[in-house]
Every structure is written in structure tokens, then in C-alpha cells.
Design a protein around this motif. Structure first.
Motif, PDB file in Angstrom:
ATOM      1  N   ILE A   1       0.835  -1.204   0.000  1.00  0.00           N
ATOM      2  CA  ILE A   1       0.000   0.000   0.000  1.00  0.00           C
ATOM      3  C   ILE A   1       0.865   1.247   0.000  1.00  0.00           C
ATOM      4  O   ILE A   1       0.545   2.251  -0.664  1.00  0.00           O
ATOM      5  CB  ILE A   1      -0.937  -0.020   1.222  1.00  0.00           C
TER       6      ILE A   1
ATOM      7  N   CYS B   1       1.954   2.859  -3.320  1.00  0.00           N
ATOM      8  CA  CYS B   1       1.018   3.729  -4.032  1.00  0.00           C
ATOM      9  C   CYS B   1       0.858   5.093  -3.377  1.00  0.00           C
ATOM     10  O   CYS B   1       0.136   5.949  -3.916  1.00  0.00           O
ATOM     11  CB  CYS B   1      -0.337   3.048  -4.133  1.00  0.00           C
ATOM     12  N   ASP B   2       1.487   5.306  -2.235  1.00  0.00           N
ATOM     13  CA  ASP B   2       1.427   6.598  -1.542  1.00  0.00           C
ATOM     14  C   ASP B   2       2.669   7.398  -1.891  1.00  0.00           C
ATOM     15  O   ASP B   2       3.783   7.018  -1.536  1.00  0.00           O
ATOM     16  CB  ASP B   2       1.342   6.367  -0.034  1.00  0.00           C
TER      17      ASP B   2
ATOM     18  N   ALA C   1      -6.550  -2.689  -2.137  1.00  0.00           N
ATOM     19  CA  ALA C   1      -6.095  -1.329  -1.849  1.00  0.00           C
ATOM     20  C   ALA C   1      -5.413  -0.706  -3.062  1.00  0.00           C
ATOM     21  O   ALA C   1      -5.604   0.481  -3.358  1.00  0.00           O
ATOM     22  CB  ALA C   1      -5.138  -1.347  -0.658  1.00  0.00           C
TER      23      ALA C   1
ATOM     24  N   CYS D   1      -7.906   0.611  -5.464  1.00  0.00           N
ATOM     25  CA  CYS D   1      -8.497   1.868  -5.003  1.00  0.00           C
ATOM     26  C   CYS D   1      -7.542   3.044  -5.194  1.00  0.00           C
ATOM     27  O   CYS D   1      -7.992   4.176  -5.455  1.00  0.00           O
ATOM     28  CB  CYS D   1      -8.884   1.759  -3.537  1.00  0.00           C
ATOM     29  N   MET D   2      -6.251   2.807  -5.076  1.00  0.00           N
ATOM     30  CA  MET D   2      -5.264   3.884  -5.144  1.00  0.00           C
ATOM     31  C   MET D   2      -4.717   4.104  -6.540  1.00  0.00           C
ATOM     32  O   MET D   2      -3.902   5.011  -6.747  1.00  0.00           O
ATOM     33  CB  MET D   2      -4.114   3.586  -4.170  1.00  0.00           C
TER      34      MET D   2
ATOM     35  N   TYR E   1      -6.764   4.472   7.009  1.00  0.00           N
ATOM     36  CA  TYR E   1      -7.079   4.858   5.640  1.00  0.00           C
ATOM     37  C   TYR E   1      -8.357   4.141   5.236  1.00  0.00           C
ATOM     38  O   TYR E   1      -8.531   2.939   5.481  1.00  0.00           O
ATOM     39  CB  TYR E   1      -5.952   4.477   4.669  1.00  0.00           C
TER      40      TYR E   1
ATOM     41  N   MET F   1     -10.689   3.565   1.751  1.00  0.00           N
ATOM     42  CA  MET F   1     -10.574   3.693   0.301  1.00  0.00           C
ATOM     43  C   MET F   1     -11.769   3.061  -0.392  1.00  0.00           C
ATOM     44  O   MET F   1     -12.432   2.173   0.151  1.00  0.00           O
ATOM     45  CB  MET F   1      -9.291   3.024  -0.211  1.00  0.00           C
TER      46      MET F   1
ATOM     47  N   GLY G   1     -11.993   6.059  -6.423  1.00  0.00           N
ATOM     48  CA  GLY G   1     -10.630   6.437  -6.062  1.00  0.00           C
ATOM     49  C   GLY G   1     -10.557   7.328  -4.834  1.00  0.00           C
ATOM     50  O   GLY G   1      -9.504   7.910  -4.559  1.00  0.00           O
TER      51      GLY G   1
ATOM     52  N   ILE H   1      -9.933   8.415  -1.198  1.00  0.00           N
ATOM     53  CA  ILE H   1      -9.066   7.948  -0.113  1.00  0.00           C
ATOM     54  C   ILE H   1      -9.218   8.920   1.046  1.00  0.00           C
ATOM     55  O   ILE H   1      -8.996  10.122   0.892  1.00  0.00           O
ATOM     56  CB  ILE H   1      -7.598   7.852  -0.551  1.00  0.00           C
TER      57      ILE H   1
END
Length: 493
Positions: A353, A356-357, A380, A383-384, A453, A455, A460, A462
Motif C-alpha cells: 500500500i 502507491c502513496d 487497496a 483503489c489507489m 485509511y 478507500m 478512487g 481515499i
């Protein structure tokens, strides 16, 4: 109107007297069923174990304008059956008291006719045997059968105007707080057991019909949240869930960073079933590098592709790898390519995860990890907006044969939508100990704080949530109330 007597009953006129007490109550029950039938609208077909279909010919006879008019009437004994079980019911409960004493609906067998307590079992010559059977079926045909379903309603996540992730955050928060009490105490089984119990208890209060497809039972020998278990209150929407009350039990026991509690929700059939495949070779990149990597290529080629997609040199690309003996060659190749490497002991869900941040500082994840964790991470990542690619990694010929027997091809490249498909996906993660993605649980004089978090895909959206749990304030108020009522003495919760 004179009472009709069947040919069989005439032939056995001497046997009428012992059964007259049983037939007369049935006639009264038939009259009550007829009155109820006049106000019951035609209903969908509900098949109960050993019983004829509900809404059969008797219910259908009230169709037309009369049926539509009666459908608008309110009856105090009628309950909605939109969420009633539409498959085989194990326990049947009638909402009316028309069944005579001694008749047990739950004891019916689909392979033999019903035998009342007044007749000999299996005696087709009994003058009341067929009468009781028809009466029993008629009662079931004209009563509402209420059953909490193992195959509940047909409402899907796409048709539900709710963000289930906002409700599931209480589930992961409960598991995270329960696990955080065992941080650094060296007992990972106790930590995992506390988190599993807290998560399941919270799940049972969420209004949905969930089935666990990736759980704790087989992997960690947990007594609950096993694969196939039903959770929720049993109402719409219908969903599949993948849970991991603690991703990184060893991290919690050792007091190290990176442990999280996660839950993923998708439509029925949308989550990949790992089956006998316990491990998977994974490659995860963020949104900027989607479409630029291929797991069938070497790590060196992929690292250069990631550097070009991120518009920075290879020497600034940071790759996360699990610290395992099987990754010695992978680590050496990444070092020779010039990439930065961050080794983690456990918790590749949190690491996937974090890729993707953009604020996490990591750009890719390489290496072999658990297949269930890969499916959870895929929810996740979808979603990201990132990408995950995987190939099943078998450890023995027996495991490879088991995968092929289950219809799995170890050489197939599994992409994001293969691991987590469907129209709607929800994901919630709460930190247990501090990590690259989230801060952990912190205990205070008023209670605790958690960081999560939430999501959702395909929107999308978040959300980052910091929650203050003030249960100690409530305990103090309860103690004061108890003191005022009892005249002193502390009230312990």
C-alpha cells in the motif's frame, strides 16, 4: 354442508373414532389457513427443507386484481421476505400458531412424507396419513417462513448507496486496539487471538451479508474468521471479504514497526481464491508506473522502467523486499542495478500500500510473499490506482499438482483485476504499530487514538482518519453515576 368421507375412510369405518380428535383440529386449522390466504399476496418461491414451495398454487390463486389489492393491505402477522432464504432452510419458524401441538416442522425429511404423531410411521394405510401430509404442506404454503439465510439477499455492492468502508473502519480499529495491547510482549498467538475476536465481534454488527473468502482459520489455526464463515447481520448488500486482523503478528510480538489491521470488501466472486497456493511472486508499482513493468522480465529491466516512469535516476528508486533467504539473488541484482533497497521482516501488505502513496518514500515492491496478502493488497492498490502483478510460486511438485488440480496455472500472470475484480471495492486499514503508511495505536489517559485509511473504487476516494476513542471518560461518568446511586464505591468495567 355434509361432511365428505373418503373411500378409504368408509372402508375403515371402525377406525374413524380414534382419529376424529385429530381430524377436527385440522379442519379448524384449514379454515384459519384459508382466512390467512385471502390477505397474503403472491410471494416468490421459497424452498424449505422437506416442504413444498411457498407461494404455490394456493397463493397463486389470489392473483389478478384481487391479489394486487390484497398486496397493499397490512397484516400484523406478515413479515417481509425480501431477505428470506431462497435456498434450503435448515430451521423453519412459522409466524402463526396454526400448527397443532406435537407437529415438528424442523424434523421433516425431504425424502419421505410427513408422518403425524397420531399415525404409525411409514404406514400408507393410515386413514389420516395423507390428510396430515396435505394439511402440513398447506400450512407451509400459506404462512410466512422467516429464516436468516446462508445464501441471503441478491443486493450487490454496486446497487448499495453506502460506503461500507466507513463502517468497516470501526472493525479494523477494534482489532488494532486489541492487538496493540500486546505490542512487544513476545506472545504473537495471544495478540492474534485478541485481534481476531475483536474483529469478528465488530463484523457481526455491520449491516451486510458477508462471506469470508480469505480469513484466519487455515493459515493461523484461529477458531473464527475462517474461510467460508458468514458475517454481518444478514441484510443487503451481499459481499465477499478478505480479512487480516494483524498483518505482521511477529512485528507486534517483537514491538517492531509496520503492523496493520486490514479488511477488503468486494462483490461475490470478485476476489481471487488462493486455494492451495500459499505463495506468490509479486511486483507492485504506484500510479505513475502503471503499464511500464512486466513481472516476466528481470528486476533490472523493471527498475529502469520505473525510473523512466518516475523521471528520476535509478539510484533514487527505492525498492521494498522481504528479508528472506529466498531473496538473496533478488537483492544482489537490485543492488547491481543501482537501486535503493529497503528490507522488511514482515508486513508486505503495508509495504504494498505504501508503494502507491507518493509520501511514503518507496517506489516498488519486489519478491515472494503470501498469496492471501497479495489479494488483500490488490484491493487497496486498485483503489489507489496502482498496479500489482503476480505469479504463483510453488514450493514442491505436490503443491504444483494441487494448484493444477484446482484449475490454477503457476505460469499465468495475475494482474490487479484478476486478484480483485468487480465494480465496487472497499478497503480499510488501521495502524497497529508505527510504519511508513500509518501511525500506530497510542494509549492516553482518556483512551486511545488510531489512524486509518478508508478507500473505495472505482471512485478512487481515499480518506485519512484519526480517531479519538474516549472510553475512559465514559467509564468515569459511569462510576460517578454508580456512586450517586449506591452512595459510594467504585464501579469497575
Amino acid at each position: 354442508r355434509p361432511r365428505r368421507v373418503s373411500h378409504e375412510m368408509r372402508a375403515t369405518s371402525t377406525a374413524l373414532t380414534p382419529h376424529r380428535a385429530a381430524v377436527d383440529p385440522l379442519r379448524r386449522a384449514d379454515h384459519r389457513a384459508a382466512r390467512l390466504r385471502r390477505v397474503v399476496a403472491p410471494a416468490p418461491r421459497v424452498v424449505a427443507k422437506g416442504l413444498e414451495s411457498f407461494g404455490g398454487s394456493n397463493a397463486a390463486s389470489s392473483g389478478g386484481s384481487l391479489g394486487r389489492r390484497n398486496a397493499r393491505r397490512a397484516h400484523p402477522k406478515i413479515v417481509p421476505i425480501s431477505n428470506a432464504r431462497r435456498t434450503v432452510a435448515k430451521n423453519v419458524v412459522l409466524q402463526d400458531n396454526d400448527v397443532e401441538d406435537g407437529e415438528d416442522l424442523t424434523a421433516l425429511d425431504a425424502n419421505k412424507p410427513y408422518t403425524p404423531p397420531h399415525a404409525l410411521p411409514g404406514d400408507p394405510n393410515s386413514p389420516t396419513h395423507d390428510k396430515f401430509s396435505r394439511h402440513h404442506q398447506d400450512l407451509v404454503s400459506n404462512h410466512i417462513v422467516h429464516q436468516i439465510s446462508a445464501e441471503p439477499s441478491t443486493g450487490t455492492l454496486a446497487s448499495c448507496n453506502r460506503n461500507l468502508a466507513l463502517e468497516m473502519v470501526r472493525v479494523t480499529e477494534s482489532a488494532a486496539v486489541a492487538a496493540a495491547r500486546w505490542l512487544g510482549k513476545g506472545d504473537k498467538m495471544a495478540a492474534d487471538g485478541a485481534a481476531v475476536r475483536a474483529m469478528r465481534q465488530a463484523l457481526m454488527h455491520v449491516d451486510f451479508s458477508g462471506r469470508v473468502v480469505i480469513g484466519e482459520g487455515e493459515k493461523d489455526d484461529a477458531p473464527m474468521l475462517h474461510n467460508g464463515e458468514l458475517v454481518g447481520t444478514g441484510v443487503e448488500p451481499v459481499a465477499e471479504i478478505a480479512v487480516d486482523p494483524i498483518d505482521g503478528t511477529t512485528l507486534v510480538a517483537g514491538g517492531r514497526n509496520g503492523a496493520v489491521s486490514v479488511i477488503a470488501i468486494a462483490e461475490r466472486g470478485a476476489l481471487f481464491d488462493p486455494g492451495p497456493a500459499f505463495y506468490m511472486d509479486k511486483l507492485v508499482v504506484g500510479p505513475a508506473a502503471v503499464g511500464h513493468v512486466d513481472i516476466t522480465r528481470s528486476p533490472t529491466v523493471n527498475v529502469h522502467a520505473i525510473a523512466r516512469a518516475l523521471n528520476k535516476p535509478v539510484s533514487e528508486v527505492t525498492c521494498v523486499v522481504l528479508d528472506r533467504d529466498r531473496h538473496v539473488g533478488l537483492v544482489e541484482e537490485l543492488r547491481m542495478a543501482g537501486a535503493r533497497i529497503k528490507l522488511i521482516s514482515d508486513g508486505d501488505v503495508e509495504a504494498a500500500i505504501a508503494v502507491c502513496d507518493p509520501e511514503s518514500g518507496v517506489d516498488a515492491l519486489f519478491g515472494i510473499g503470501g498469496t492471501p496478502e497479495g489479494v488483500i493488497a490488490a484491493a487497496a492498490i486498485r483503489c489507489m490506482g496502482g498496479e500489482i502483478q503476480g505469479q504463483l510460486w510453488v514450493r514442491s511438485p505436490e503443491e504444483a499438482a494441487a494448484c493444477r488440480a484446482a484449475g490454477m496455472d503457476p505460469m499465468r500472470v495475475l494482474r490487479t483485476n484478476d486478484l480483485c475484480g468487480g465494480e465496487e471495492v472497499f478497503f480499510t486499514v488501521t495502524g497497529i504499530s508505527d510504519g511508513d503508511l500509518l501511525d500506530g495505536v497510542n494509549f492516553h489517559d482518556f483512551g486511545a487514538t488510531t489512524h486509518s485509511y478508508i478507500m473505495r473504487a472505482p471512485s478512487g476516494t481515499i480518506r485519512y482518519m484519526k480517531t479519538y476513542h474516549r472510553w475512559k471518560d465514559r467509564m468515569a461518568q459511569t462510576n460517578k453515576l454508580q456512586d450517586s446511586l449506591t452512595g459510594g464505591g467504585a464501579f469497575q468495567l
